[in-house]
Design a protein around this motif. Structure first.
Motif, PDB file in Angstrom:
ATOM      1  N   PHE A  33      11.636 -12.665 -22.533  1.00  0.00           N
ATOM      2  CA  PHE A  33      10.245 -12.996 -22.259  1.00  0.00           C
ATOM      3  C   PHE A  33       9.315 -11.947 -22.858  1.00  0.00           C
ATOM      4  CE2 PHE A  33      12.415 -15.499 -19.044  1.00  0.00           C
ATOM      5  CZ  PHE A  33      11.679 -16.666 -19.017  1.00  0.00           C
ATOM      6  N   ILE A  34       9.665 -10.668 -22.701  1.00  0.00           N
ATOM      7  CA  ILE A  34       8.837  -9.593 -23.254  1.00  0.00           C
ATOM      8  C   ILE A  34       8.754  -9.710 -24.773  1.00  0.00           C
ATOM      9  CG2 ILE A  34       8.671  -7.093 -23.599  1.00  0.00           C
ATOM     10  CD1 ILE A  34       9.953  -6.772 -20.825  1.00  0.00           C
ATOM     11  N   GLN A  35       9.890  -9.970 -25.419  1.00  0.00           N
ATOM     12  CA  GLN A  35       9.930 -10.058 -26.878  1.00  0.00           C
ATOM     13  C   GLN A  35       9.020 -11.161 -27.404  1.00  0.00           C
ATOM     14  OE1 GLN A  35      14.087 -10.716 -27.161  1.00  0.00           O
ATOM     15  NE2 GLN A  35      14.642  -8.587 -26.835  1.00  0.00           N
ATOM     16  N   TYR A  36       9.110 -12.325 -26.774  1.00  0.00           N
ATOM     17  CA  TYR A  36       8.334 -13.450 -27.293  1.00  0.00           C
ATOM     18  C   TYR A  36       6.846 -13.281 -27.004  1.00  0.00           C
ATOM     19  CZ  TYR A  36       8.605 -17.886 -29.651  1.00  0.00           C
ATOM     20  OH  TYR A  36       8.526 -18.863 -30.604  1.00  0.00           O
ATOM     21  N   ILE A  37       6.502 -12.770 -25.827  1.00  0.00           N
ATOM     22  CA  ILE A  37       5.094 -12.523 -25.517  1.00  0.00           C
ATOM     23  C   ILE A  37       4.533 -11.439 -26.440  1.00  0.00           C
ATOM     24  CG2 ILE A  37       3.530 -11.646 -23.743  1.00  0.00           C
ATOM     25  CD1 ILE A  37       5.319 -13.022 -21.666  1.00  0.00           C
ATOM     26  N   TYR A  38       5.334 -10.428 -26.716  1.00  0.00           N
ATOM     27  CA  TYR A  38       4.950  -9.363 -27.641  1.00  0.00           C
ATOM     28  C   TYR A  38       4.606  -9.966 -29.001  1.00  0.00           C
ATOM     29  CZ  TYR A  38       5.074  -4.257 -28.371  1.00  0.00           C
ATOM     30  OH  TYR A  38       4.727  -2.952 -28.560  1.00  0.00           O
ATOM     31  N   ALA A  39       5.500 -10.821 -29.516  1.00  0.00           N
ATOM     32  CA  ALA A  39       5.271 -11.444 -30.820  1.00  0.00           C
ATOM     33  C   ALA A  39       4.064 -12.369 -30.785  1.00  0.00           C
ATOM     34  CB  ALA A  39       6.517 -12.211 -31.243  1.00  0.00           C
ATOM     35  N   PHE A  40       3.864 -13.033 -29.657  1.00  0.00           N
ATOM     36  CA  PHE A  40       2.731 -13.953 -29.513  1.00  0.00           C
ATOM     37  C   PHE A  40       1.410 -13.219 -29.704  1.00  0.00           C
ATOM     38  CE2 PHE A  40      -0.515 -15.830 -26.733  1.00  0.00           C
ATOM     39  CZ  PHE A  40      -0.582 -17.122 -27.248  1.00  0.00           C
ATOM     40  N   PHE A  41       1.287 -12.058 -29.080  1.00  0.00           N
ATOM     41  CA  PHE A  41       0.047 -11.295 -29.202  1.00  0.00           C
ATOM     42  C   PHE A  41      -0.077 -10.632 -30.572  1.00  0.00           C
ATOM     43  CE2 PHE A  41       0.141 -11.615 -24.551  1.00  0.00           C
ATOM     44  CZ  PHE A  41      -1.182 -11.963 -24.312  1.00  0.00           C
ATOM     45  N   MET A  42       1.040 -10.298 -31.198  1.00  0.00           N
ATOM     46  CA  MET A  42       0.984  -9.716 -32.536  1.00  0.00           C
ATOM     47  C   MET A  42       0.444 -10.709 -33.563  1.00  0.00           C
ATOM     48  SD  MET A  42       4.572  -7.591 -32.745  1.00  0.00           S
ATOM     49  CE  MET A  42       4.409  -7.327 -34.527  1.00  0.00           C
ATOM     50  N   ALA A  43       0.673 -11.995 -33.330  1.00  0.00           N
ATOM     51  CA  ALA A  43       0.303 -13.022 -34.311  1.00  0.00           C
ATOM     52  C   ALA A  43      -1.036 -13.683 -34.011  1.00  0.00           C
ATOM     53  CB  ALA A  43       1.402 -14.084 -34.372  1.00  0.00           C
ATOM     54  N   ARG A  44      -1.750 -13.205 -33.018  1.00  0.00           N
ATOM     55  CA  ARG A  44      -3.028 -13.832 -32.678  1.00  0.00           C
ATOM     56  C   ARG A  44      -4.040 -13.681 -33.812  1.00  0.00           C
ATOM     57  NH1 ARG A  44      -5.449 -11.810 -27.204  1.00  0.00           N
ATOM     58  NH2 ARG A  44      -4.992  -9.822 -28.234  1.00  0.00           N
ATOM     59  N   GLY A  45      -4.896 -14.674 -33.937  1.00  0.00           N
ATOM     60  CA  GLY A  45      -5.989 -14.601 -34.900  1.00  0.00           C
ATOM     61  C   GLY A  45      -5.567 -14.710 -36.343  1.00  0.00           C
ATOM     62  N   GLY A  46      -4.454 -15.397 -36.586  1.00  0.00           N
ATOM     63  CA  GLY A  46      -4.023 -15.604 -37.960  1.00  0.00           C
ATOM     64  C   GLY A  46      -3.218 -14.475 -38.557  1.00  0.00           C
ATOM     65  N   LYS A  47      -2.860 -13.468 -37.757  1.00  0.00           N
ATOM     66  CA  LYS A  47      -2.020 -12.389 -38.264  1.00  0.00           C
ATOM     67  C   LYS A  47      -0.596 -12.892 -38.473  1.00  0.00           C
ATOM     68  CE  LYS A  47      -4.727  -8.882 -35.818  1.00  0.00           C
ATOM     69  NZ  LYS A  47      -4.711  -7.850 -34.755  1.00  0.00           N
ATOM     70  N   PRO A  48       0.151 -12.310 -39.410  1.00  0.00           N
ATOM     71  CA  PRO A  48       1.522 -12.774 -39.676  1.00  0.00           C
ATOM     72  C   PRO A  48       2.415 -12.611 -38.447  1.00  0.00           C
ATOM     73  CG  PRO A  48       0.734 -11.364 -41.455  1.00  0.00           C
ATOM     74  CD  PRO A  48      -0.270 -11.252 -40.350  1.00  0.00           C
ATOM     75  N   SER A  49       3.216 -13.609 -38.177  1.00  0.00           N
ATOM     76  CA  SER A  49       4.148 -13.540 -37.055  1.00  0.00           C
ATOM     77  C   SER A  49       5.346 -12.681 -37.428  1.00  0.00           C
ATOM     78  CB  SER A  49       4.614 -14.952 -36.675  1.00  0.00           C
ATOM     79  OG  SER A  49       5.638 -14.885 -35.697  1.00  0.00           O
ATOM     80  N   PRO A  50       5.862 -11.881 -36.492  1.00  0.00           N
ATOM     81  CA  PRO A  50       7.074 -11.107 -36.775  1.00  0.00           C
ATOM     82  C   PRO A  50       8.329 -11.974 -36.753  1.00  0.00           C
ATOM     83  CG  PRO A  50       6.399 -10.756 -34.513  1.00  0.00           C
ATOM     84  CD  PRO A  50       5.326 -11.595 -35.146  1.00  0.00           C
ATOM     85  N   PHE A  51       8.186 -13.230 -36.343  1.00  0.00           N
ATOM     86  CA  PHE A  51       9.306 -14.159 -36.319  1.00  0.00           C
ATOM     87  C   PHE A  51       9.147 -15.175 -37.449  1.00  0.00           C
ATOM     88  CE2 PHE A  51       9.631 -13.809 -31.387  1.00  0.00           C
ATOM     89  CZ  PHE A  51      10.078 -12.502 -31.518  1.00  0.00           C
ATOM     90  N   PRO A  52      10.232 -15.507 -38.149  1.00  0.00           N
ATOM     91  CA  PRO A  52      10.146 -16.577 -39.144  1.00  0.00           C
ATOM     92  C   PRO A  52       9.924 -17.923 -38.469  1.00  0.00           C
ATOM     93  CG  PRO A  52      12.423 -15.867 -38.837  1.00  0.00           C
ATOM     94  CD  PRO A  52      11.575 -14.916 -38.060  1.00  0.00           C
ATOM     95  N   VAL A  53       9.430 -18.890 -39.218  1.00  0.00           N
ATOM     96  CA  VAL A  53       9.094 -20.196 -38.655  1.00  0.00           C
ATOM     97  C   VAL A  53      10.316 -20.872 -38.057  1.00  0.00           C
ATOM     98  CG1 VAL A  53       8.238 -22.508 -39.221  1.00  0.00           C
ATOM     99  CG2 VAL A  53       7.103 -20.500 -40.167  1.00  0.00           C
ATOM    100  N   TYR A  54      11.477 -20.735 -38.717  1.00  0.00           N
ATOM    101  CA  TYR A  54      12.668 -21.413 -38.195  1.00  0.00           C
ATOM    102  C   TYR A  54      13.052 -20.900 -36.809  1.00  0.00           C
ATOM    103  CZ  TYR A  54      15.517 -17.325 -39.515  1.00  0.00           C
ATOM    104  OH  TYR A  54      16.045 -16.067 -39.628  1.00  0.00           O
ATOM    105  N   MET A  55      12.693 -19.635 -36.507  1.00  0.00           N
ATOM    106  CA  MET A  55      12.968 -19.114 -35.166  1.00  0.00           C
ATOM    107  C   MET A  55      12.128 -19.829 -34.123  1.00  0.00           C
ATOM    108  SD  MET A  55      13.573 -14.989 -35.025  1.00  0.00           S
ATOM    109  CE  MET A  55      13.462 -15.033 -33.243  1.00  0.00           C
ATOM    110  N   HIS A  56      10.851 -20.035 -34.431  1.00  0.00           N
ATOM    111  CA  HIS A  56       9.994 -20.767 -33.502  1.00  0.00           C
ATOM    112  C   HIS A  56      10.533 -22.181 -33.277  1.00  0.00           C
ATOM    113  CE1 HIS A  56       7.023 -17.613 -33.399  1.00  0.00           C
ATOM    114  NE2 HIS A  56       6.760 -17.704 -34.682  1.00  0.00           N
ATOM    115  N   CYS A  57      10.992 -22.826 -34.341  1.00  0.00           N
ATOM    116  CA  CYS A  57      11.544 -24.186 -34.219  1.00  0.00           C
ATOM    117  C   CYS A  57      12.801 -24.183 -33.366  1.00  0.00           C
ATOM    118  CB  CYS A  57      11.856 -24.756 -35.612  1.00  0.00           C
ATOM    119  SG  CYS A  57      10.407 -25.010 -36.654  1.00  0.00           S
ATOM    120  N   PHE A  58      13.679 -23.205 -33.596  1.00  0.00           N
ATOM    121  CA  PHE A  58      14.926 -23.117 -32.833  1.00  0.00           C
ATOM    122  C   PHE A  58      14.639 -22.863 -31.352  1.00  0.00           C
ATOM    123  CE2 PHE A  58      18.507 -20.725 -31.066  1.00  0.00           C
ATOM    124  CZ  PHE A  58      19.569 -21.555 -31.393  1.00  0.00           C
ATOM    125  N   TYR A  59      13.715 -21.955 -31.081  1.00  0.00           N
ATOM    126  CA  TYR A  59      13.392 -21.647 -29.684  1.00  0.00           C
ATOM    127  C   TYR A  59      12.693 -22.813 -28.997  1.00  0.00           C
ATOM    128  CZ  TYR A  59      14.840 -16.774 -29.701  1.00  0.00           C
ATOM    129  OH  TYR A  59      15.596 -15.628 -29.729  1.00  0.00           O
TER     130      TYR A  59
END
Length: 242
Positions: A33-59
């Motif tokens: 939960f911490i990891q995904y919320i961390y990444a969620f806030f890192m990518a806010r406002g159009g910033k690059p996500s630390p996770f590749p797109v396929y990871m979001h699809c898999f999750y």
């Protein structure tokens, strides 16, 4: 050797010894939960996500599969613990859908541009995301059925494996340290350790020792931990972002 874990035994352990199993579950899954919320806030406002797109699809596929097991958690087992986890998966579906929306909006050219001669349209990126999510869902359902993974314990481990490896490869492809990435890499290391702890300390090995407390489980953990540490060290060596 058992070909599948004993789902009834695991539910009984959670019901009969909650003082042991619930803290282990929180410790094992809390880092996710911490990891995904961390990444969620890192990518806010159009910033690059630390996770590749396929990871979001898999999750998204993984968490949606858990959500579809409504009858099992609320009626068959009537497990309060898994009902709470079910609600968490519903919340994470919302996070993941938002993350994919952001990826389609801001990262579609970088992710899917190599497949097209012209700029990638929103429709094309959306079709790619939908296809990857559907394929992930079918694969997860097939694995769950063939392995008798009733409680999704084995599939849960797969998400930790993807978490240890996916962001590391994504980072190495960009070789750029952004704000928050070192902290995320550190939590990935901690989450990997928490997943593969031995009996008495780890949720999986304690829940059904006959099934999970075996050498290959720890070999997998060692490999994932090595990649996660390599990721953290690689990020740490790069200059701090401005």
């Amino acid at each position: 050797m058992n070909t599948s874990y004993n789902a009834d035994l695991i539910i009984d352990k959670f019901n009969n010894t909650p003082e042991l199993m619930i803290p282990l579950m929180i410790f094992a899954m809390g880092f996710g939960f911490i990891q995904y919320i961390y990444a969620f806030f890192m990518a806010r406002g159009g910033k690059p996500s630390p996770f590749p797109v396929y990871m979001h699809c898999f999750y998204l596929a993984h968490d949606f599969l858990f959500v579809t097991l409504f009858y099992q958690w609320f009626h068959e087992y009537d497990s309060l613990v898994f009902q709470v986890v079910w609600l968490g998966m519903v919340a994470f579906n919302i996070f993941e859908i938002h993350a994919l929306y952001e990826a389609i909006k801001y990262e579609r050219q970088e992710t899917f541009g190599k497949y097209y001669d012209k700029p990638v349209t929103v429709k094309q990126a959306t079709l790619w995301v939908a296809a990857m999510t559907v394929v992930s869902f079918v694969v997860l359902c097939t694995v769950r059925d063939f392995m008798g993974d009733k409680l999704m314990f084995c599939i849960f481990i797969s998400t930790n494996v993807v978490m240890a490896i996916g962001p590391a490869l994504h980072f190495m492809a960009h070789r750029k340290r952004v704000k928050g990435q070192l902290g995320l890499a550190f939590f990935i290391v901690l989450g990997t350790i928490a997943t593969f702890l031995p009996q008495g300390l780890g949720m999986y090995t304690t829940s059904d020792p006959d099934y999970f407390n075996r050498p290959w489980f720890f070999v997998l953990g060692a490999v994932c931990l090595a990649v996660a540490i390599w990721h953290w060290v690689s990020v740490w060596k790069l200059p701090k972002p401005e």
